[in-house]
Design a protein around this motif. Sequence first.
Motif, PDB file in Angstrom:
ATOM      1  N   UNK B 165      16.038  13.326  -4.547  1.00 31.56           N
ATOM      2  CA  UNK B 165      14.346  13.273  -5.134  1.00 31.56           C
ATOM      3  C   UNK B 165      13.941  12.462  -4.177  1.00 31.56           C
ATOM      4  N   UNK B 166      14.311  13.338  -3.097  1.00 23.09           N
ATOM      5  CA  UNK B 166      14.092  12.634  -1.697  1.00 23.09           C
ATOM      6  C   UNK B 166      11.926  12.546  -1.367  1.00 23.09           C
ATOM      7  N   UNK B 167      11.626  12.931  -1.730  1.00 17.03           N
ATOM      8  CA  UNK B 167      10.339  14.010  -2.204  1.00 17.03           C
ATOM      9  C   UNK B 167       9.295  12.699  -2.970  1.00 17.03           C
ATOM     10  N   UNK B 168      10.192  11.951  -3.966  1.00 12.48           N
ATOM     11  CA  UNK B 168       9.642  11.340  -4.967  1.00 12.48           C
ATOM     12  C   UNK B 168       9.535  10.260  -3.988  1.00 12.48           C
ATOM     13  N   UNK B 169      10.779   9.598  -3.604  1.00 14.33           N
ATOM     14  CA  UNK B 169      11.285   8.537  -3.510  1.00 14.33           C
ATOM     15  C   UNK B 169      10.226   8.092  -2.141  1.00 14.33           C
ATOM     16  N   UNK B 170       9.780   9.750  -1.280  1.00 15.17           N
ATOM     17  CA  UNK B 170       9.265   9.162   0.052  1.00 15.17           C
ATOM     18  C   UNK B 170       7.735   8.803  -0.624  1.00 15.17           C
ATOM     19  N   UNK B 171       7.355   9.317  -1.355  1.00 17.30           N
ATOM     20  CA  UNK B 171       5.816   9.828  -1.823  1.00 17.30           C
ATOM     21  C   UNK B 171       5.688   8.235  -2.244  1.00 17.30           C
ATOM     22  N   UNK B 172       6.230   7.746  -3.124  1.00 16.83           N
ATOM     23  CA  UNK B 172       6.354   5.943  -3.399  1.00 16.83           C
ATOM     24  C   UNK B 172       6.216   4.698  -2.992  1.00 16.83           C
ATOM     25  N   UNK B 173       6.664   5.454  -1.312  1.00 15.47           N
ATOM     26  CA  UNK B 173       7.071   4.257  -0.220  1.00 15.47           C
ATOM     27  C   UNK B 173       5.867   4.617   0.241  1.00 15.47           C
ATOM     28  N   UNK B 174       5.280   5.500   0.664  1.00 19.75           N
ATOM     29  CA  UNK B 174       4.435   5.962   1.541  1.00 19.75           C
ATOM     30  C   UNK B 174       3.160   5.719   0.860  1.00 19.75           C
ATOM     31  N   UNK B 175       2.809   6.183  -0.194  1.00 25.49           N
ATOM     32  CA  UNK B 175       1.701   5.444  -1.405  1.00 25.49           C
ATOM     33  C   UNK B 175       0.869   4.078  -1.242  1.00 25.49           C
ATOM     34  N   UNK B 176       1.819   3.359  -1.644  1.00 25.24           N
ATOM     35  CA  UNK B 176       1.935   1.821  -1.015  1.00 25.24           C
ATOM     36  C   UNK B 176       1.887   2.089   0.286  1.00 25.24           C
ATOM     37  N   UNK B 177       2.290   2.167   0.787  1.00 24.79           N
ATOM     38  CA  UNK B 177       1.406   1.839   2.523  1.00 24.79           C
ATOM     39  C   UNK B 177       0.053   1.917   2.750  1.00 24.79           C
ATOM     40  N   UNK B 178      -0.392   3.428   2.311  1.00 26.02           N
ATOM     41  CA  UNK B 178      -1.179   3.999   2.368  1.00 26.02           C
ATOM     42  C   UNK B 178      -2.669   3.198   1.384  1.00 26.02           C
ATOM     43  N   UNK B 179      -1.726   3.068   0.396  1.00 21.59           N
ATOM     44  CA  UNK B 179      -3.356   1.886  -0.912  1.00 21.59           C
ATOM     45  C   UNK B 179      -2.873   0.296  -0.049  1.00 21.59           C
ATOM     46  N   UNK B 180      -1.647   0.430   0.598  1.00 19.22           N
ATOM     47  CA  UNK B 180      -2.158  -0.846   0.900  1.00 19.22           C
ATOM     48  C   UNK B 180      -3.356  -1.015   2.218  1.00 19.22           C
ATOM     49  N   UNK B 181      -2.847   0.014   3.137  1.00 15.95           N
ATOM     50  CA  UNK B 181      -4.065  -0.336   4.886  1.00 15.95           C
ATOM     51  C   UNK B 181      -5.187  -0.206   3.663  1.00 15.95           C
ATOM     52  N   UNK B 182      -5.670   0.920   2.691  1.00 16.36           N
ATOM     53  CA  UNK B 182      -7.025   0.811   2.238  1.00 16.36           C
ATOM     54  C   UNK B 182      -7.203  -0.890   1.588  1.00 16.36           C
ATOM     55  N   UNK B 183      -6.615  -1.690   0.856  1.00 14.41           N
ATOM     56  CA  UNK B 183      -6.929  -2.253   0.066  1.00 14.41           C
ATOM     57  C   UNK B 183      -7.696  -3.472   1.632  1.00 14.41           C
ATOM     58  N   UNK B 184      -6.671  -3.682   2.125  1.00  9.71           N
ATOM     59  CA  UNK B 184      -7.044  -4.228   3.869  1.00  9.71           C
ATOM     60  C   UNK B 184      -8.481  -4.208   4.219  1.00  9.71           C
ATOM     61  N   UNK B 185      -9.012  -2.909   4.239  1.00 14.89           N
ATOM     62  CA  UNK B 185      -9.859  -2.069   5.111  1.00 14.89           C
ATOM     63  C   UNK B 185     -11.374  -3.111   4.121  1.00 14.89           C
ATOM     64  N   UNK B 186     -10.857  -3.098   2.893  1.00 11.52           N
ATOM     65  CA  UNK B 186     -12.025  -3.009   1.395  1.00 11.52           C
ATOM     66  C   UNK B 186     -12.475  -4.257   1.718  1.00 11.52           C
ATOM     67  N   UNK B 187     -11.063  -5.478   1.583  1.00  6.71           N
ATOM     68  CA  UNK B 187     -10.881  -6.970   0.977  1.00  6.71           C
ATOM     69  C   UNK B 187     -11.570  -7.491   2.941  1.00  6.71           C
ATOM     70  N   UNK B 188     -11.385  -6.664   3.921  1.00  7.98           N
ATOM     71  CA  UNK B 188     -12.057  -7.667   5.263  1.00  7.98           C
ATOM     72  C   UNK B 188     -13.037  -6.794   4.903  1.00  7.98           C
ATOM     73  N   UNK B 189     -13.592  -5.963   4.551  1.00  6.59           N
ATOM     74  CA  UNK B 189     -14.953  -5.972   4.906  1.00  6.59           C
ATOM     75  C   UNK B 189     -15.757  -6.703   4.039  1.00  6.59           C
TER      76      UNK B 189
END
Lengths: 198, 189
Positions: B165-189
């Motif tokens: 289940x590489x695809x599922x595992x990768x999705x979880x990891x990558x979505x965490x990173x993406x979500x965190x980047x979005x969060x940083x942008x929202x919080x910093x603005x």
Amino acid sequence: MSVFREFSKGIYEQNPVFKQALGLCPTLAVTNTVEGSLGMGVAATFVLLCSNLIISLIRKGVPPKIRIPIYIVVIATFVTIVDLAMAGFLPDLHKTLGIFVPLIVVNCMILGRAEAFAGKNSVGYSFVDGLGMGVGFTFALVLLGAIRELMGNGTLMGVPMLSQGFEPVLVMILPPGAFLTIGFVLAFFNWLENRKKA
Amino acid sequence: MKDIFKLGGLLLIITVVAATALAAIYNVTKPRIDAQKQLAIDNALTEALPNSPREAIEPVTRDGEVEYYLGYESMQKQDTVGFAYIARGAGYSSVVETMVGVDTTGKIIGMQVLSQQETPGLGTKIIEVKYGEKEPWFLVQFMGRPADEVKVDKDGGQIQSITGATITSRTVANSVVEGYKDLRQIVNN
């Protein structure tokens, strides 16, 4: 016609899954765990009981020309009730069964009993018929679920059953495992039947 | 011709009765269904922000939509101890939604999968809890790691992906990173 016969025929003699091969879509889809099987079996039994009751109650007023649309409306109503109640009270089970709860509407076992039995028989017999068929359907699902969960995951109802050294046969809880299992189980019941005749 | 009206009228009566019954049931079950949905989010929040009491977690909204959740150390709501956000990513057969909690330095402090419909026995192992354990072993691997650089082993990271289940595992990891980047942008603005 005896009440017991009407009840027991659904469990073995005319078992919806093993003998009539009806309602195979949910049978194949949700039997990768015992829990899912049990949930689907009970939900379908409830719908079948209620639809059999209502349809036998109104059977004399139903014009033959539009009996199928009427049956479907009755069945769809009860399915929606089950869907809403399950989402409200058993959210985990509702999540596991997903799309297969609304799809009970098109389970041919339920329309089949409306057409073959409830539309022609009294309320009492229709109730017993629905109960027997529902129990037979649930039994079939749980049997398949138990075989698949045990072999594919080494557990029953989520509790480990086999020793640590057991390597689960993953394919059993995947869709091919459903076809394999039902094939072997149907073959077994046919063999049993042929042996009785001989 | 007369037949059409008779049959149509009968069908109309039956559908009206059915619709009325369903409307009644819907009204009865609606509050329960909403409560269950809220409960699922509440549970995920207490899991994601273990250092904040439930009363000290509050949603930050924009235009009525929840953007992220703020976790305070206590009910007085003075010091922020963490943020929680919902990470979404397309997995193998569904959109995987995860509630992720990070502390103020961006380290992951809690995670819970909110919804997924991955392949049973393979992708669903992201929520598998081994018998006798309390937390899903796959998610435990994320704890304490910086949310902007979690990666599965196949991409050169430290998260051991699930066999098959590489695809599922990768999705979880990558979505965490993406979500965190979005969060940083929202919080910093």
